[in-house]
Design an enzyme around this catalytic site. Structure first.
Site, short mmCIF file in Angstrom:
data_model
loop_
_atom_site.label_atom_id
_atom_site.label_comp_id
_atom_site.label_asym_id
_atom_site.label_seq_id
_atom_site.Cartn_x
_atom_site.Cartn_y
_atom_site.Cartn_z
N HIS A 257 -7.38 20.70 1.31
CA HIS A 257 -7.26 19.67 2.35
C HIS A 257 -5.88 19.01 2.22
O HIS A 257 -5.47 18.61 1.13
CB HIS A 257 -8.37 18.64 2.17
CG HIS A 257 -8.21 17.45 3.06
ND1 HIS A 257 -7.95 17.58 4.41
CD2 HIS A 257 -8.23 16.12 2.80
CE1 HIS A 257 -7.86 16.37 4.94
NE2 HIS A 257 -8.01 15.47 3.98
N CYS B 130 -13.16 14.16 6.10
CA CYS B 130 -12.17 15.24 5.90
C CYS B 130 -12.79 16.52 5.36
O CYS B 130 -12.13 17.56 5.32
CB CYS B 130 -11.04 14.76 4.99
SG CYS B 130 -10.06 13.50 5.78
N ASN C 233 -2.03 14.42 7.31
CA ASN C 233 -3.45 14.64 7.04
C ASN C 233 -4.18 14.62 8.38
O ASN C 233 -4.32 13.56 8.99
CB ASN C 233 -3.95 13.53 6.12
CG ASN C 233 -5.45 13.60 5.86
OD1 ASN C 233 -6.17 14.40 6.48
ND2 ASN C 233 -5.93 12.77 4.96
N1 ACO Z 1 5.76 2.62 2.58
C1 ACO Z 1 6.16 1.81 1.57
N2 ACO Z 1 5.32 1.28 0.69
C2 ACO Z 1 4.01 1.56 0.83
C3 ACO Z 1 3.52 2.41 1.85
C4 ACO Z 1 4.46 2.93 2.76
N3 ACO Z 1 4.12 3.74 3.78
N4 ACO Z 1 2.18 2.51 1.72
C5 ACO Z 1 1.83 1.79 0.66
N5 ACO Z 1 2.94 1.20 0.12
C6 ACO Z 1 3.02 0.31 -1.03
C7 ACO Z 1 1.77 -0.52 -1.20
O1 ACO Z 1 1.77 -1.65 -0.37
C8 ACO Z 1 1.88 -0.89 -2.66
O2 ACO Z 1 2.78 -1.95 -2.80
P1 ACO Z 1 2.51 -3.11 -3.87
O3 ACO Z 1 2.53 -2.42 -5.21
O4 ACO Z 1 3.65 -4.04 -3.65
O5 ACO Z 1 1.17 -3.68 -3.52
C9 ACO Z 1 2.53 0.36 -3.28
O6 ACO Z 1 3.16 1.07 -2.21
C10 ACO Z 1 1.54 1.26 -3.97
O7 ACO Z 1 0.41 1.41 -3.08
P2 ACO Z 1 -0.71 2.47 -3.34
O8 ACO Z 1 -1.75 2.40 -2.25
O9 ACO Z 1 -1.16 2.29 -4.75
O10 ACO Z 1 0.16 3.80 -3.15
P3 ACO Z 1 -0.18 5.25 -3.56
O11 ACO Z 1 0.90 5.80 -4.36
O12 ACO Z 1 -1.58 5.37 -4.09
O13 ACO Z 1 -0.12 6.01 -2.14
C11 ACO Z 1 -1.65 6.92 -0.53
C12 ACO Z 1 -0.99 5.65 -1.08
C13 ACO Z 1 -0.56 7.80 0.01
C14 ACO Z 1 -2.61 6.54 0.57
C15 ACO Z 1 -2.39 7.64 -1.71
O14 ACO Z 1 -3.16 6.70 -2.41
C16 ACO Z 1 -3.28 8.76 -1.25
O15 ACO Z 1 -2.81 9.76 -0.78
N6 ACO Z 1 -4.61 8.62 -1.46
C17 ACO Z 1 -5.59 9.65 -1.21
C18 ACO Z 1 -5.83 9.92 0.25
C19 ACO Z 1 -6.97 10.94 0.42
O16 ACO Z 1 -7.00 11.97 -0.20
N7 ACO Z 1 -7.98 10.59 1.21
C20 ACO Z 1 -9.18 11.40 1.32
C21 ACO Z 1 -9.15 12.24 2.50
S1 ACO Z 1 -8.81 11.30 3.92
C22 ACO Z 1 -10.32 11.04 4.67
O17 ACO Z 1 -11.35 11.35 4.19
C23 ACO Z 1 -10.29 10.39 5.99
#
Ligand code: ACO
Length: 338
Positions: free
Chosen positions: A259, A117, A289
């Protein structure tokens, strides 16, 4: 030697974008996966994304964005093409030569840059290096990705955040006092975090072989929570470094184009830098994203929505797999995205 207003500098002089026509809304996803519009909007800020259809590849998006960037720059040729992508048409060869050829650019040098990214900023810095060396006078830099092609169909977390798209800029050799002059671009990496964002199989570490095909994992995997914290810290740090290098105080920044990974990350960066969240441009609500395409797409959206006008001081920052991150700053030039 200290840089002066008349020092040579890379100048941004054209901008073009392209999104595949097919749109997938949060409601569409919730019909297929255990998720909801409420969860996706509140956890990420995303409402919909564009997704390629069978037969559409990364180069198709890159060509459309590249064509528009050339038009925006008023050029029909450039000296070099760089494509930032981690979803190339094929693992071999690179996608850039095909893009250059389909744009009718003849036999110009063309190659890919892979920094996930942060790829667009790495490609921009690479172009700046060629301009500074005098090897090229104009470079087409494209950020293009089709993450929908590498996501696990059952991964509700990744499918909620990623979208496909392409954004391109033309950069030319110019002077530091011109609007559009950027650089030096701040870049960094930390390979000790390489496992946090990866496609486990299909590379030399775990090549596809008939005997082990059952265990292979060809899909994109991300440890979202760990990435989240690091993304906020690293983008804030890079942004402050670049602002200081430009002699800007935080108050001088008119617009932060971070980003577009997650609105909570973008707000975290603004808070850490000490910038009002209202100065953070948000485009991900409509596109998700888009990886290497995210920054040029967001810049174009900011211009089209009237938030980015000539002379405005804009700071861009990105974070991605690798881990990689970086930032760049510029006074916005008088260009219209095509
Ligand atoms: N719908 C419902 N529930 C979901 C979903 C969804 N779409 N996705 C995850 N959950 C659930 C998980 O299963 C988990 O459930 P559990 O507690 O029962 O196990 C719960 O929600 C919490 O999951 P997390 O992964 O901890 O959720 P989080 O709030 O962290 O959100 C996300 C996930 C959106 C991916 C976030 O972590 C994020 O944005 N991370 C950073 C992404 C980023 O910046 N990446 C770098 C650039 S991308 C690249 O380089 C390619």
């Amino acid at each position: 030697m200290t840089a002066t207003a008349h020092s040579p500098a890379p100048v941004l002089c054209g901008l073009g974008t392209w999104l595949p026509p097919h749109v997938v809304t949060n409601e569409d996803l919730s019909r297929e996966l255990d998720t909801s519009d409420e969860w996706i909007r509140s956890r990420t800020g995303i409402g919909r994304r564009h997704v390629v259809q069978p037969g559409e590849a990364t180069s198709d998006l890159a060509v459309e964005a590249g064509r528009r960037a050339l038009k925006s720059a008023g050029l029909d040729t450039v000296d070099m093409v760089i494509v930032a992508t981690t979803t190339p048409d094929r693992q071999c060869p690179a996608t850039a030569p095909l893009v250059a050829s389909r744009l009718g650019l003849g036999t110009v040098p063309a190659f890919d840059v892979g920094a996930v990214c942060t790829g667009f900023l790495y490609a921009l810095a690479t172009a700046a290096g060629f301009l500074a060396a005098g090897t090229a006078r104009t470079v087409l830099v494209v950020g293009a990705d089709t993450y929908s092609t590498i996501l696990d169909p059952a991964d509700r977390s990744a499918r909620a955040i990623f979208g496909d798209g392409a954004g391109a800029v033309v950069v030319r050799a110019g002077r530091a006092d011109e609007p559009g002059a950027f650089g030096p671009v701040e870049l960094a990496s930390d390979g000790s975090g390489c496992d946090l964002i990866m496609v486990p199989s299909g590379g030399s570490r775990d090549p596809f072989r008939a005997a082990t095909a059952q265990q292979a994992d060809p899909f994109f995997r991300m440890q979202g929570k760990k990435v989240f914290r690091s993304a906020v810290e690293r983008m804030a740090q890079s942004s402050l470094t670049v602002a200081e290098r430009f002699g800007w105080s935080v108050d001088d920044i008119d617009l932060l184009v971070a980003h577009q990974a997650n609105i909570r990350i973008m707000h975290g960066v603004a808070d850490s830098v000490g910038l009002p969240r209202s100065r953070c441009h948000v485009h991900l609500d409509r596109v998700g994203n888009t990886a290497a395409a995210s920054i040029p797409l967001a810049l174009a959206d900011a211009v089209e929505s009237g938030r980015l006008t000539p002379g405005a001081r804009v700071l861009t920052t990105a974070f991605g797999g690798g881990l990689t991150w970086g930032a760049a700053a510029l006074r916005w030039p008088d260009i219209s995205p095509a």
